[in-house]
Design a protein around this motif. Sequence first.
Motif, short mmCIF file in Angstrom:
data_model
loop_
_atom_site.label_atom_id
_atom_site.label_comp_id
_atom_site.label_asym_id
_atom_site.label_seq_id
_atom_site.Cartn_x
_atom_site.Cartn_y
_atom_site.Cartn_z
N MET A 1 0.82 -1.21 0.00
CA MET A 1 0.00 0.00 0.00
C MET A 1 0.86 1.26 0.00
O MET A 1 0.52 2.25 -0.64
CB MET A 1 -0.95 -0.03 1.19
N VAL A 2 1.97 1.21 0.73
CA VAL A 2 2.91 2.33 0.69
C VAL A 2 3.45 2.50 -0.72
O VAL A 2 3.53 3.62 -1.24
CB VAL A 2 4.06 2.09 1.69
N HIS A 3 3.78 1.38 -1.35
CA HIS A 3 4.30 1.42 -2.72
C HIS A 3 3.27 2.00 -3.68
O HIS A 3 3.61 2.82 -4.54
CB HIS A 3 4.68 0.00 -3.15
N VAL A 4 2.00 1.61 -3.53
CA VAL A 4 0.94 2.13 -4.39
C VAL A 4 0.81 3.64 -4.23
O VAL A 4 0.70 4.38 -5.22
CB VAL A 4 -0.40 1.44 -4.08
N ALA A 5 0.84 4.12 -2.98
CA ALA A 5 0.74 5.56 -2.74
C ALA A 5 1.90 6.30 -3.39
O ALA A 5 1.72 7.36 -4.02
CB ALA A 5 0.70 5.83 -1.23
N PRO B 1 3.12 -12.19 6.70
CA PRO B 1 2.51 -10.99 6.11
C PRO B 1 2.90 -10.67 4.67
O PRO B 1 2.33 -9.75 4.08
CB PRO B 1 3.00 -9.88 7.05
N GLU B 2 3.83 -11.42 4.10
CA GLU B 2 4.32 -11.09 2.76
C GLU B 2 3.48 -11.81 1.70
O GLU B 2 3.46 -13.03 1.62
CB GLU B 2 5.80 -11.48 2.69
N HIS B 3 2.79 -11.03 0.86
CA HIS B 3 1.74 -11.56 -0.01
C HIS B 3 2.24 -12.41 -1.17
O HIS B 3 1.48 -13.25 -1.67
CB HIS B 3 0.91 -10.40 -0.57
N THR B 4 3.48 -12.24 -1.64
CA THR B 4 3.89 -13.00 -2.82
C THR B 4 4.01 -14.49 -2.52
O THR B 4 4.10 -15.29 -3.46
CB THR B 4 5.25 -12.50 -3.37
N LYS C 1 9.97 -3.24 -0.93
CA LYS C 1 8.62 -2.91 -1.39
C LYS C 1 7.59 -3.84 -0.73
O LYS C 1 6.60 -3.38 -0.18
CB LYS C 1 8.52 -3.02 -2.92
N TRP C 2 7.85 -5.13 -0.77
CA TRP C 2 6.87 -6.09 -0.27
C TRP C 2 6.85 -6.18 1.26
O TRP C 2 5.83 -6.49 1.86
CB TRP C 2 7.11 -7.47 -0.87
N LEU C 3 7.98 -5.89 1.87
CA LEU C 3 8.06 -5.99 3.33
C LEU C 3 7.87 -4.65 4.02
O LEU C 3 7.94 -4.57 5.25
CB LEU C 3 9.44 -6.57 3.73
N GLY C 4 7.60 -3.61 3.24
CA GLY C 4 7.52 -2.24 3.76
C GLY C 4 6.74 -2.08 5.07
O GLY C 4 7.23 -1.46 6.01
N PRO C 5 5.51 -2.64 5.17
CA PRO C 5 4.73 -2.45 6.40
C PRO C 5 5.38 -3.04 7.64
O PRO C 5 5.04 -2.66 8.75
CB PRO C 5 3.41 -3.17 6.08
N ASN C 6 6.32 -3.99 7.45
CA ASN C 6 6.93 -4.65 8.60
C ASN C 6 8.34 -4.20 8.90
O ASN C 6 8.94 -4.66 9.88
CB ASN C 6 6.94 -6.18 8.38
#
Length: 412
Positions: A1-5, A331-334, A404-409
């Motif tokens: 979500m951070v990446h999308v923003a 938590p990592e979606h990939t 990018k993928w781990l940003g929230p954590n």
Amino acid sequence: MVHVAKEMERQGFDLPLLIGGATTSKAHTAVKIEQNYHQPVVYVNNASRAVGVCTSLLSDELKPAFVEKLDLDYERVRDQHNRKKPRTKPVTLEQARANKVDIDWETYTPPVPAKPGVHVFEDFDVAILRNYIDWTPFFMTWSLVGKYPAILEHEEVGEEAKRLFKDANDMLDRIEREGLLKANGMCALFPAASVGDDIEVYTDESRTEVAKVLCNLRQQTEKPKGPNYCLSDYIAPKSSGKKDWIGAFAVTGGIGERELADEYKAQGDDYNAIMIQAVGDRLAEAFAEYLHEKVRKEIWGYASDENLSNEELIREKYQGIRPAPGYPACPEHTEKGPLWDLLKAEETIGMSLTSSYAMWPGASVSGWYFSHPDSRYFAIAQIQQDQVESYADRKGWALLEAEKWLGPNING
């Protein structure tokens, strides 16, 4: 979500950004996301509130006051977040790994599946799934907070809850009678072994060929009275010589849901558009509950004598866990990618993944099965740069991709 923003900012978007979903929060939006985009970034805690939010954002009269209140609210949330003292100190990845879950694999024998392999459940009976529905989250969708069935007698919201409950069950009656939605699901059990923080999944019981490697994260804060959890801790280490297994599943209760919702919207019936989606979500979660029970009692069979009520199932009184990629323990979606490849979910039951690893149809659940009696749910929370680098190396990613993928954590 951070990446999308950040991408919306970089590409010069001029639209508001709405944030929602089970893994989001107002604090996460305020602290991590909002400052990366110049347009309003609004946390919407459930779908039923999206209409009101969009109405305010589209109105020349309502928007200025709405945005001003939003900014003040986020500032308050950030201030509260910054004033909180850290509960735990970070540790190095080496220290965290040294404090893994302590399981005596020498004396433990992993259960052998009664029915290994792939099991498919197409066009599953909605009448059966209704018995496994947890209704409490359904009322939360409509901003009614209270536990079912007590909420039906609540002094303030009871009457509204009863009306929603009746409408939902009327919709379920129609789904049963007319086949409005289709529920598909599948599961599979695979030979597996842990190697450090990762899990090797093998093509067959010879365990000579690795089909997929599942990469996991480990808690990375100081834990004086407990372990630094990682999902791989619950699978027998390859070095132990013990033959362990891991399960995978994917279910949906929402095939046809989007088309029905669009039809209702085209008729100006937003209420039933939301209702069909809310009911589809409940069916998907019920399917996940039903299938996990069937796995424990029959397919894997390690809890064949289990006899739990629906309330006990909701309270997770059973042995084993079913964590889902994107949720706190993983938590990592990939990591949904290897799950889909192992199951062949798209060609088998019509479930697919978007480019951002969201499941389609939306009313879907997927994840892993762990059988060990010590397995439990936990949250990874904040990780440090050494784990980001390790994860990138194990996934074969550039560091920027991992960030990018781990940003929230990532801590900080």
